[in-house]
Design a protein around this motif. Structure first.
Motif, PDB file in Angstrom:
ATOM      1  N   LYS A   4       0.816  -1.201   0.000  1.00  0.00           N
ATOM      2  CA  LYS A   4       0.000   0.000   0.000  1.00  0.00           C
ATOM      3  C   LYS A   4       0.855   1.258   0.000  1.00  0.00           C
ATOM      4  O   LYS A   4       0.529   2.237  -0.668  1.00  0.00           O
ATOM      5  CB  LYS A   4      -0.932  -0.008   1.215  1.00  0.00           C
ATOM      6  N   ILE A   5       1.946   1.232   0.757  1.00  0.00           N
ATOM      7  CA  ILE A   5       2.848   2.389   0.760  1.00  0.00           C
ATOM      8  C   ILE A   5       3.505   2.555  -0.601  1.00  0.00           C
ATOM      9  O   ILE A   5       3.690   3.678  -1.090  1.00  0.00           O
ATOM     10  CB  ILE A   5       3.903   2.247   1.882  1.00  0.00           C
ATOM     11  N   GLY A   6       3.836   1.428  -1.242  1.00  0.00           N
ATOM     12  CA  GLY A   6       4.407   1.486  -2.591  1.00  0.00           C
ATOM     13  C   GLY A   6       3.443   2.123  -3.573  1.00  0.00           C
ATOM     14  O   GLY A   6       3.830   2.954  -4.400  1.00  0.00           O
ATOM     15  N   LYS A   7       2.160   1.773  -3.474  1.00  0.00           N
ATOM     16  CA  LYS A   7       1.152   2.362  -4.356  1.00  0.00           C
ATOM     17  C   LYS A   7       0.955   3.845  -4.044  1.00  0.00           C
ATOM     18  O   LYS A   7       0.722   4.652  -4.944  1.00  0.00           O
ATOM     19  CB  LYS A   7      -0.172   1.607  -4.208  1.00  0.00           C
ATOM     20  N   LEU A   8       1.050   4.182  -2.746  1.00  0.00           N
ATOM     21  CA  LEU A   8       0.946   5.595  -2.364  1.00  0.00           C
ATOM     22  C   LEU A   8       2.073   6.399  -3.007  1.00  0.00           C
ATOM     23  O   LEU A   8       1.843   7.482  -3.567  1.00  0.00           O
ATOM     24  CB  LEU A   8       1.002   5.727  -0.842  1.00  0.00           C
ATOM     25  N   LEU A   9       3.290   5.875  -2.950  1.00  0.00           N
ATOM     26  CA  LEU A   9       4.446   6.585  -3.526  1.00  0.00           C
ATOM     27  C   LEU A   9       4.321   6.683  -5.043  1.00  0.00           C
ATOM     28  O   LEU A   9       4.698   7.699  -5.638  1.00  0.00           O
ATOM     29  CB  LEU A   9       5.740   5.882  -3.126  1.00  0.00           C
ATOM     30  N   THR A  10       3.821   5.620  -5.679  1.00  0.00           N
ATOM     31  CA  THR A  10       3.609   5.662  -7.130  1.00  0.00           C
ATOM     32  C   THR A  10       2.630   6.765  -7.490  1.00  0.00           C
ATOM     33  O   THR A  10       2.832   7.529  -8.445  1.00  0.00           O
ATOM     34  CB  THR A  10       3.071   4.304  -7.630  1.00  0.00           C
ATOM     35  N   TRP A  11       1.549   6.862  -6.715  1.00  0.00           N
ATOM     36  CA  TRP A  11       0.537   7.900  -6.938  1.00  0.00           C
ATOM     37  C   TRP A  11       1.131   9.291  -6.731  1.00  0.00           C
ATOM     38  O   TRP A  11       0.926  10.196  -7.553  1.00  0.00           O
ATOM     39  CB  TRP A  11      -0.629   7.642  -5.989  1.00  0.00           C
ATOM     40  N   LEU A  12       1.888   9.467  -5.650  1.00  0.00           N
ATOM     41  CA  LEU A  12       2.484  10.775  -5.381  1.00  0.00           C
ATOM     42  C   LEU A  12       3.492  11.162  -6.448  1.00  0.00           C
ATOM     43  O   LEU A  12       3.610  12.331  -6.824  1.00  0.00           O
ATOM     44  CB  LEU A  12       3.152  10.764  -4.003  1.00  0.00           C
ATOM     45  N   ASN A  13       4.215  10.183  -6.948  1.00  0.00           N
ATOM     46  CA  ASN A  13       5.247  10.458  -7.960  1.00  0.00           C
ATOM     47  C   ASN A  13       4.655  10.787  -9.321  1.00  0.00           C
ATOM     48  O   ASN A  13       5.397  11.175 -10.237  1.00  0.00           O
ATOM     49  CB  ASN A  13       6.199   9.263  -8.083  1.00  0.00           C
ATOM     50  N   GLU A  14       3.334  10.639  -9.458  1.00  0.00           N
ATOM     51  CA  GLU A  14       2.698  11.091 -10.695  1.00  0.00           C
ATOM     52  C   GLU A  14       2.838  12.600 -10.854  1.00  0.00           C
ATOM     53  O   GLU A  14       2.735  13.127 -11.962  1.00  0.00           O
ATOM     54  CB  GLU A  14       1.216  10.693 -10.693  1.00  0.00           C
ATOM     55  N   SER A  15       3.045  13.276  -9.728  1.00  0.00           N
ATOM     56  CA  SER A  15       3.275  14.718  -9.784  1.00  0.00           C
ATOM     57  C   SER A  15       4.776  14.996  -9.791  1.00  0.00           C
ATOM     58  O   SER A  15       5.497  14.523  -8.910  1.00  0.00           O
ATOM     59  CB  SER A  15       2.653  15.403  -8.569  1.00  0.00           C
TER      60      SER A  15
END
Length: 486
Positions: A4-15
């Motif tokens: 879940k943290i990995g997916k959170l970071l992937t989402w944040l890195n979209e910016s």
């Protein structure tokens, strides 16, 4: 949780504006939960540790921005999605026209949304995006829909996925009070006086906010039921009671994870000025006011940008050098009773001794209740209520009230307030009364502590009871210190 943290970071890195130091990481323990630690190298003073763009924060502005995607009547310059340029129009064309949010968000007028507090708007929006959207998507389908169509997911889903569970957030006294089925309701009568004042205040706010958003939710549920009948579906839909329990959970998430940030549209009320910031909310509290991390908000300069500004965390003056050392953020100069009510935890009394205190207002006010002249004097001079003592001293408000009680001499107390008479004149007489008051408190809190220590545990989360025990022990520590010095 790592996934879940990995997916959170992937989402944040979209910016492209998101930045996180390669020197830190998330660590989780059964006792303290999740926290941020130093994983390699060193962190130096003023070094940027985390930087989260405005687009990936949840606050009054970003919620209005996202609602305006599906409701063209919401149009607030510099806040909602622009519709003036060709690029903006093309962006709106890319939205899934079958998205049920076009219907549900169109029921919300701009006047209603702007009138809401930040808590009310965010609670309603998170309920919609996290809890209701899966039902809306399911309810919006029909037999003609192809089975391989992916369910609609909220933009914020990676953020939702790392939020604490209801059990993890079960230690809030206001929730014990507001939840009819709470295991921990019995603990309320054992709370220190000040803690009781605070939980009742928060409980009242919760009920007010629920009454504001409940009609909207009830209307949506009615539509969902009608739509299900029309589509020939037979799925279990949430009731208004189900959503109330979800609301309590969401309310505690917001209350325990929000960070102060000025929200221009709501800047006139400090309670509305906050933002939810992913990853930053993993930082745990320290009672040390200086030296750890420094939060800041870099306000937006572009009118057409989403949100209120970039949220940054910088390293404080002490720096970090030891691997696996936890990186802390000071939430403010808060007593344990405040921390429990607002964040759901307490910290070691030795570490928080400077901020803890005992509220003796109910005893002092009861001694004054039959003397209208004294009460009028204290109210006129703004010395009515909030009578406290901390570990090293009694507050000046308490000194004034007790001086009036023991001397019954308004003129002498006026001279004390003016600095014309020393406190030493009143202290010997005050100590006799204060000793009596504190002795009564000690008896009450000692009995409460004994009961909690010897009664069999019935609840699933002993953390809640332990927090109350810690609060009582801290209160007794202050009382004993004063009694011993008298």
């Amino acid at each position: 949780m790592e996934t879940k943290i990995g997916k959170l970071l992937t989402w944040l890195n979209e910016s492209p504006s998101f930045n996180i130091s390669s020197k830190i990481g998330i660590h989780e323990t059964p006792h303290t939960g999740r926290g941020v630690i130093l994983t390699n190298d060193k962190l130096h003073r003023n070094e940027v540790i985390i930087s989260v763009p405005s687009t990936h924060q949840l606050n009054f502005h970003t919620v209005l921005y996202h609602i305006s995607k599906y409701n063209t009547d919401i149009n607030l310059l510099g806040i909602t999605i622009p519709r003036s340029t060709e690029n903006d129009k093309n962006y709106l064309k890319d939205l899934n026209r079958n998205d049920p949010r076009f219907f549900y968000y169109s029921q919300l007028s701009q006047e209603f949304l702007v009138s809401l507090s930040s808590f009310q708007l965010l609670s309603l929006y998170i309920l919609s995006e996290w809890i209701l959207l899966p039902y809306w998507s399911q309810n919006n389908s029909s037999d003609e829909y192809e089975s391989d169509i992916k369910p609609i997911q909220s933009f914020w889903q990676p953020f939702f996925d790392v939020w604490p569970t209801k059990l993890e957030l079960s230690s809030f006294p206001a929730i014990w009070d507001c939840d009819p089925d709470s295991y921990y309701k019995y603990l309320l009568e054992y709370l220190p006086f000040e803690t009781s004042i605070n939980y009742k205040r928060i409980s009242n706010l919760i009920q007010i906010d629920w009454k504001v958003i409940q009609p909207v939710l009830s209307s949506w549920i009615d539509h969902m039921n009608s739509q299900q009948i029309n589509n020939g579906l037979n799925c279990v839909l949430p009731t208004i009671s189900d959503l109330y329990y979800q609301f309590l959970h969401i309310y505690t998430i917001i209350n325990s994870r929000c960070l102060y940030a000025e929200v221009p549209l709501k800047s006139d009320d400090v309670k509305n000025n906050f933002t939810l910031v992913p990853y930053v909310d993993f930082l745990n509290h320290t009672s040390k006011a200086d030296g750890h991390c420094i939060p800041s908000l870099n306000k937006l300069k572009k009118v057409k940008s989403c949100g209120i500004g970039e949220f940054q965390i910088r390293c404080g003056s002490m720096g970090y050098k030891m691997l696996k050392e936890e990186i802390f953020l000071n939430y403010g100069a808060h007593s344990n009773d405040f921390l429990l009510n607002e964040y759901g935890f307490v910290i070691s009394d030795d570490k928080n001794l400077d901020w803890n205190f005992v509220n003796i207002s109910n005893s002092v006010e009861s001694l004054l209740e039959n003397n209208s002249k004294m009460i009028k004097f204290l109210k006129e001079n703004d010395y009515w209520g909030e009578y406290t003592i901390n570990y090293d001293s009694i507050s000046y408000r308490t000194l004034i009230a007790l001086s009036l009680l023991v001397t019954k001499d308004v003129r002498r107390v006026e001279k004390l307030m003016q600095g014309l008479i020393s406190e030493e004149f009143f202290l010997p007489k005050i100590n006799l009364l204060l000793k009596s008051i504190l002795t009564n408190y000690k008896t009450k809190y000692t009995n409460n502590l004994d009961y909690l220590l010897r009664t069999p545990i019935i609840e699933e989360n002993t953390f809640c009871r332990q927090n109350v025990i810690s609060l009582i022990k801290g209160t007794l520590k202050i009382i004993d210190h004063h009694l011993e010095s008298m």
